[in-house]
Scaffold this motif. Sequence first.
Motif: not given
Length: 338
Positions: A38-46, A77-91
């Motif tokens: 949840e904290l990982m997704n928090m910055p992009m959600r904000l 949302l599409i752009v944010a989903g793409f960026i968040q997906r990469l962040a989750n994958y990398k970190i």
Amino acid sequence: MKIKSIWFHIGFWIIYTAIFTVVEASYKGKYTEALAFELMNMPMRLIVVYFNYFVLLPRFLLQGKTAKYFTYTLLTLIVAGFIQRLANYKILSIFYSDLYDFGVWLPYKFLQTSMIIASPLILIIGISVIWKVAELQKRAKTLENEKLQSELKYLKSQINPHFLFNTLNNIYGLSLENSKKTPELILKLSDFLSFSLYESTQKFILLEKEINLLNDFIDLEKSRFDDRVAVEVSIPENINQISIPPLILVPFVENAFKHSLKNETRIAHIFVKLEVVDGQLIYEVKNSKPDQTIEDSSPRGIGLENIKKRLNILYDDQYKLQIEDEDESYSIVLKINV
């Protein structure tokens, strides 16, 4: 943002994160990992939520540009989903490889991530829209009340000079005759002025005060016309603490005197009755009509028209005004829910 609004947003995110942490952990019972997710997704959600809240919402949705609002929101949302997906994958995959299915390039995974980011957006924008609508409705109601109050003051400003004009004419006529009634009429005029200054400016007054004014007016008119008019008044002595708008009762009686005595040589008859029955004030005024009706070229009286307008503003559908214009008599029956 105001302090109260800031604390609202902080509280929202704390509660939101806590709820979704519990929901996420309910699958495997791993609360630490769920909180990290949840904290990982928090910055992009904000970023998404407040970009929408401060930019897209006021610029498009609140301006009625609904199609553009949803188009830009979807792209965000599409752009944010793409960026968040990469962040989750990398970190996130480095620390919790078993928590997440890292099919990063699968299209439905981007959609899934976009929906995870969109969930707080839907909630907070929904709350914000409801809040904005409530504020707009409150503001509209305030403006409407101010408009109604201005209209009421305008109508009252027409009524008061109307009474004073008639009363001064009465005093002038009797003073030419050196009538002993003149001092009494001046005292009645003083009462009218006092009422005009201190009572008629209020939205509602006690019924008792309006009745006193009504009795004064009837006495004034009777003294003016002597034995040309017979007035019968039926008003109970004990009136409960009922409030009505000022200057509601008198204009109907004024109208009765005016039209029953115009071009009349025989005795005119006026009947006034007031009672309160089952929470309803019932007011009846009936006057005889002259044998011969002569066309009146004078401007139409403002009294009754103003009363109708004021009743519509103050009572809406909580009153009923019946008017009967017969060959030998004219009557009104006013019923107000009190």
